[in-house]
Scaffold this motif. Structure first.
Motif, short mmCIF file in Angstrom:
data_model
loop_
_atom_site.label_atom_id
_atom_site.label_comp_id
_atom_site.label_asym_id
_atom_site.label_seq_id
_atom_site.Cartn_x
_atom_site.Cartn_y
_atom_site.Cartn_z
N ALA A 271 -6.62 10.58 -40.69
CA ALA A 271 -6.85 11.70 -41.60
C ALA A 271 -5.81 11.69 -42.73
N SER A 272 -6.21 12.18 -43.88
CA SER A 272 -5.30 12.32 -45.00
C SER A 272 -4.15 13.25 -44.62
N PHE A 273 -3.01 13.03 -45.23
CA PHE A 273 -1.87 13.91 -44.94
C PHE A 273 -2.14 15.35 -45.39
N THR A 274 -3.15 15.53 -46.23
CA THR A 274 -3.48 16.89 -46.69
C THR A 274 -4.43 17.61 -45.72
N LYS B 198 -11.13 18.78 -29.74
CA LYS B 198 -11.71 19.71 -28.76
C LYS B 198 -11.61 19.13 -27.36
N ASP B 199 -12.06 19.92 -26.38
CA ASP B 199 -11.98 19.50 -24.99
C ASP B 199 -12.66 18.17 -24.72
N ASN B 200 -13.81 17.93 -25.37
CA ASN B 200 -14.52 16.66 -25.15
C ASN B 200 -13.73 15.46 -25.67
N HIS B 201 -13.05 15.63 -26.80
CA HIS B 201 -12.20 14.55 -27.31
C HIS B 201 -11.09 14.24 -26.31
N ILE B 202 -10.48 15.30 -25.81
CA ILE B 202 -9.35 15.15 -24.88
C ILE B 202 -9.82 14.53 -23.56
N LYS B 203 -11.00 14.90 -23.07
CA LYS B 203 -11.54 14.32 -21.83
C LYS B 203 -11.78 12.83 -21.99
N ILE B 204 -12.22 12.41 -23.17
CA ILE B 204 -12.54 11.00 -23.40
C ILE B 204 -11.28 10.17 -23.65
N LEU B 205 -10.37 10.66 -24.50
CA LEU B 205 -9.22 9.86 -24.93
C LEU B 205 -7.86 10.36 -24.46
N GLY B 206 -7.76 11.61 -24.09
CA GLY B 206 -6.46 12.19 -23.79
C GLY B 206 -5.86 12.78 -25.06
N LEU B 207 -5.07 13.82 -24.91
CA LEU B 207 -4.53 14.54 -26.06
C LEU B 207 -3.62 13.67 -26.93
N GLU B 208 -2.72 12.91 -26.33
CA GLU B 208 -1.77 12.11 -27.11
C GLU B 208 -2.49 11.08 -27.97
N THR B 209 -3.48 10.41 -27.40
CA THR B 209 -4.24 9.40 -28.17
C THR B 209 -5.01 10.07 -29.30
N CYS B 210 -5.62 11.21 -29.01
CA CYS B 210 -6.36 11.93 -30.05
C CYS B 210 -5.44 12.30 -31.21
N LEU B 211 -4.27 12.84 -30.89
CA LEU B 211 -3.33 13.24 -31.94
C LEU B 211 -2.87 12.04 -32.76
N ARG B 212 -2.53 10.93 -32.07
CA ARG B 212 -2.07 9.74 -32.78
C ARG B 212 -3.16 9.21 -33.72
N ARG B 213 -4.40 9.12 -33.22
CA ARG B 213 -5.50 8.62 -34.06
C ARG B 213 -5.80 9.56 -35.23
N ALA B 214 -5.75 10.83 -34.97
CA ALA B 214 -6.00 11.80 -36.05
C ALA B 214 -4.96 11.63 -37.16
N LYS B 215 -3.70 11.49 -36.78
CA LYS B 215 -2.63 11.33 -37.78
C LYS B 215 -2.78 10.02 -38.55
N GLU B 216 -3.26 8.97 -37.88
CA GLU B 216 -3.45 7.67 -38.53
C GLU B 216 -4.62 7.69 -39.50
N PHE C 181 -16.32 24.56 -42.71
CA PHE C 181 -17.73 24.59 -43.08
C PHE C 181 -18.44 23.36 -42.54
N ASN C 182 -17.71 22.27 -42.38
CA ASN C 182 -18.29 21.03 -41.86
C ASN C 182 -17.19 20.19 -41.22
N LEU C 183 -17.56 19.08 -40.64
CA LEU C 183 -16.61 18.24 -39.92
C LEU C 183 -15.54 17.62 -40.81
N SER C 184 -15.80 17.51 -42.10
CA SER C 184 -14.82 16.87 -42.98
C SER C 184 -13.75 17.83 -43.49
N VAL D 248 -9.51 18.28 -39.05
CA VAL D 248 -9.66 17.58 -37.78
C VAL D 248 -9.48 18.63 -36.68
N LEU D 249 -10.47 18.75 -35.83
CA LEU D 249 -10.38 19.67 -34.71
C LEU D 249 -10.56 18.87 -33.43
#
Length: 198
Positions: free
Chosen positions: A182-185, A162-180, A153-156, A159-160
Motif C-alpha cells: 500500500a502507498s504510504f498515504t 479482517k478476520d478472514n485475512h488473519i485466519k489465512i495469513l496471520g496478523l504479522e504477515t498481513c501487516l507486513r504485506r500491507a505495508k509493502e 466507499f470501496n476497497l481501494s 487497507v482493512l
C-alpha cells in the motif's frame, strides 16, 4: 464522460426513472395534464435525508420542488418537508421514486443519529461497505447526514485487515504485506472483535 445532474449522474437518474416507470405508464396517464400543487409530509420524527435527490427527481420531470428543510436536519412528525408544483401527471410519476429515496436515506440518517447520541461522543460511529448495490453513495451520504463516519466507499480507500485475512495469513504477515504494497498515504486498519484483541 457523463454529465451530472446536480449530485446524480444523468445515467443514474435515468436508470432509476426507467426502473420505476417501465415500458409504458398506464397509471399516471389516467390523469389529465393539469397543474397541481403537492406536499410531502414526514410521517414521524426523523433526521431528514434525500431531499436533494428528491428535488433532482422532481426537476427531471419538469416540476418545481421547494425544500422546506435542509438534509440532515431534525424534522418533527407531520411537518411539510417539500412542496411540489407542476403537472399532476408528472407529480404522480415522480412521487414514488422521490419518496423511496427520502424514506431509505432518512431511515439511515435517523438510526445513525440515534447510535451517535447513544455513544455519547465516546466513539465514532462508522459505516461499512454492506450497502445496497448501486445505492452506496446515497446510503453513505445518509450516514454522514446522521452524524456518522462514512469510512471506506470501496476497497481501494484503505487497507482493512479482517478476520478472514488473519485466519489465512496471520496478523504479522498481513501487516507486513500491507505495508509493502500500500502507498504510504493509505491508512492500514485491523478489525477486532473485542477489546482483548486490541
Amino acid at each position: 464522460y457523463q454529465r451530472r445532474v446536480h449530485g446524480m449522474l444523468t445515467s443514474e437518474l435515468e436508470r432509476f426513472v426507467d426502473e420505476d416507470l417501465g415500458e409504458w405508464d398506464d397509471s399516471s396517464s389516467l390523469v389529465p395534464e393539469v397543474k397541481a400543487n403537492a406536499v410531502i409530509i414526514a410521517k414521524e420524527d426523523c433526521i431528514i435525508s434525500g431531499l436533494a435527490e428528491a428535488q433532482e427527481i422532481f426537476a427531471y420531470f419538469g416540476l418545481k420542488a421547494a425544500l422546506l428543510y435542509d438534509d440532515g436536519e431534525y424534522v418533527p412528525a407531520e411537518a411539510q418537508v417539500i412542496s411540489v408544483r407542476g403537472s399532476a401527471r408528472a407529480v404522480l410519476q415522480a412521487e414514488r421514486l422521490a419518496l423511496n429515496f427520502m424514506a431509505r436515506m432518512s431511515g439511515i440518517s435517523t438510526l445513525t443519529r440515534e447510535c451517535v447520541l447513544s455513544a455519547g461522543g465516546q466513539v465514532r460511529i462508522a459505516a461499512t461497505r454492506k450497502t445496497t448495490p448501486g445505492f452506496r453513495v446515497f446510503e453513505k451520504k445518509a450516514v454522514f447526514l446522521g452524524g456518522g463516519d462514512t469510512h471506506r466507499f470501496n476497497l481501494s480507500d484503505a487497507v482493512l485487515i479482517k478476520d478472514n485475512h488473519i485466519k489465512i495469513l496471520g496478523l504479522e504477515t498481513c501487516l507486513r504485506r500491507a505495508k509493502e504494497r500500500a502507498s504510504f498515504t493509505k491508512k492500514i486498519e485491523v478489525e477486532v472483535e473485542n477489546l482483548e484483541a486490541m
